[in-house]
Motif scaffolding. Structure first.
Motif, PDB file in Angstrom:
ATOM      1  N   VAL A 139     -47.212 -12.778  -5.737  1.00 44.34           N
ATOM      2  CA  VAL A 139     -46.059 -11.857  -6.135  1.00 44.34           C
ATOM      3  C   VAL A 139     -45.283 -11.499  -4.767  1.00 44.34           C
ATOM      4  O   VAL A 139     -45.616 -10.949  -3.834  1.00 44.34           O
ATOM      5  N   ILE A 154     -56.815 -10.003  -5.477  1.00 46.88           N
ATOM      6  CA  ILE A 154     -57.199  -9.536  -6.690  1.00 46.88           C
ATOM      7  C   ILE A 154     -58.474 -10.631  -7.270  1.00 46.88           C
ATOM      8  O   ILE A 154     -58.675 -11.838  -7.023  1.00 46.88           O
ATOM      9  N   TRP A 212     -54.112   2.189 -13.229  1.00 44.43           N
ATOM     10  CA  TRP A 212     -52.797   1.394 -12.745  1.00 44.43           C
ATOM     11  C   TRP A 212     -52.322   2.045 -11.394  1.00 44.43           C
ATOM     12  O   TRP A 212     -52.287   3.510 -11.464  1.00 44.43           O
ATOM     13  N   LEU A 235     -51.085  -2.763  -9.909  1.00 45.86           N
ATOM     14  CA  LEU A 235     -52.488  -3.146  -9.771  1.00 45.86           C
ATOM     15  C   LEU A 235     -53.116  -2.472 -10.924  1.00 45.86           C
ATOM     16  O   LEU A 235     -53.015  -1.238 -11.120  1.00 45.86           O
ATOM     17  N   THR A 236     -53.926  -3.072 -11.646  1.00 47.10           N
ATOM     18  CA  THR A 236     -54.340  -2.525 -12.924  1.00 47.10           C
ATOM     19  C   THR A 236     -55.681  -2.881 -12.991  1.00 47.10           C
ATOM     20  O   THR A 236     -56.485  -3.767 -12.592  1.00 47.10           O
ATOM     21  N   ILE A 257     -50.068  -9.350  -3.518  1.00 46.38           N
ATOM     22  CA  ILE A 257     -51.091  -9.572  -4.325  1.00 46.38           C
ATOM     23  C   ILE A 257     -51.249 -11.232  -4.009  1.00 46.38           C
ATOM     24  O   ILE A 257     -50.864 -12.085  -4.652  1.00 46.38           O
ATOM     25  N   ILE A 285     -52.876  -7.527 -12.504  1.00 54.20           N
ATOM     26  CA  ILE A 285     -51.262  -7.189 -12.348  1.00 54.20           C
ATOM     27  C   ILE A 285     -50.714  -7.130 -13.636  1.00 54.20           C
ATOM     28  O   ILE A 285     -50.928  -7.643 -14.521  1.00 54.20           O
ATOM     29  N   VAL A 294     -44.306  -3.572 -10.165  1.00 54.30           N
ATOM     30  CA  VAL A 294     -45.448  -4.336 -10.256  1.00 54.30           C
ATOM     31  C   VAL A 294     -46.727  -3.403 -10.124  1.00 54.30           C
ATOM     32  O   VAL A 294     -46.755  -2.656  -9.121  1.00 54.30           O
ATOM     33  N   LEU A 312     -47.696  -1.136  -6.686  1.00 49.51           N
ATOM     34  CA  LEU A 312     -47.688  -1.721  -5.600  1.00 49.51           C
ATOM     35  C   LEU A 312     -46.400  -1.586  -4.807  1.00 49.51           C
ATOM     36  O   LEU A 312     -45.337  -2.297  -5.486  1.00 49.51           O
TER      37      LEU A 312
END
Length: 244
Positions: free
Chosen positions: A241, A160, A139, A179-180, A237, A169, A177, A142
């Motif tokens: 978001v 994404i 992760w 990014l995963t 994203i 996310i 937030v 962001l």
């Protein structure tokens, strides 16, 4: 109990110098009795760990655990997910993988530290650490307007699914937030890397150091966005978001 364990961790962090020996705090209680057979257990009390960098980690009472830090590929080598030598490390690691409280590199390193404190050899702990660095969840926070590393165009948007297959996310505990990417233990890439790199790591035996493991993992994952970037990455994203 939560306050008591927290105070114990705080006290240990004050007493131990930087890079002190790691130590668990409290007793690991899994409920109901015999739950290991079903693979679904609950922590009966707070359970903590102070790592070699003097950072306190705590898993709360009531946490559900399935020993997931021991992926299926490793079970023939190290035993089942609730093996005594590994379960303490797995509980701490999984708790923080789910919550993104700290960066993924630091979170995976605590698994290595906890394995050593559980009595696992440096050789076996190093190989497990390598596997989690390569195939474990990743992760990155962001942050709007912060540019990515050279070669990645994500200042305004991270698409994404299209530009980053398998990405998602998640919201952190403080509404950050992230990014995963979930674990990739079942992927062909992971299998190929492990097949190629494990023999060389095994040859080092008890001389295998975590810094060597980290270097080899980074080489094996050259070009991977999570390895290239630090704790943060810039971008929105796909317009889904908003950053206030």
């Amino acid at each position: 109990m939560f306050r008591k364990i927290g105070l114990c961790i705080a006290a240990m962090m004050m007493v131990y110098p930087v890079m002190a020996k790691a130590a668990f705090v409290g007793e690991l209680e899994l409920l109901p009795p015999g739950c290991e057979a079903s693979g679904n257990c609950t922590l009966g009390q707070e359970f903590g760990f102070v790592d070699s960098g003097n950072n306190g980690w705590m898993a709360k009472k009531g946490l559900l655990t399935d020993g997931a830090s021991i992926p299926p590929w490793a079970q023939p080598i190290v035993g089942n997910p609730f093996e005594k030598a590994f379960i303490k490390a797995a509980v701490i690691h999984d708790h923080y993988c789910d919550r993104h409280v700290r960066p993924w590199r630091q979170t995976h390193r605590v698994f290595y530290d906890a394995l050593l404190e559980s009595g696992v050899s440096k050789s076996k702990a190093g190989i497990m650490y390598f596997a989690i660095l390569v195939g474990g969840p990743k992760w990155v926070k962001l942050v709007k307007g912060k540019p990515c590393a050279l070669g990645f165009s994500c200042i305004n948007k991270v698409e994404i699914g299209s530009s980053l297959p398998g990405a998602g996310i998640a919201l952190g505990e403080e509404s950050d937030v992230f990014l995963t990417r979930p674990s990739t233990y079942g992927s062909a890439q992971f299998t190929n890397i492990m097949t190629k790199e494990i023999p060389a790591l095994e040859q080092k035996g008890e001389e295998l150091q975590p810094e060597q493991v980290e270097l080899e993992a980074a080489k094996s994952m050259a070009g991977d966005i999570y390895f290239i970037n630090g704790e943060e990455i810039g971008g929105d994203i796909g317009g889904k978001v908003e950053f206030k």
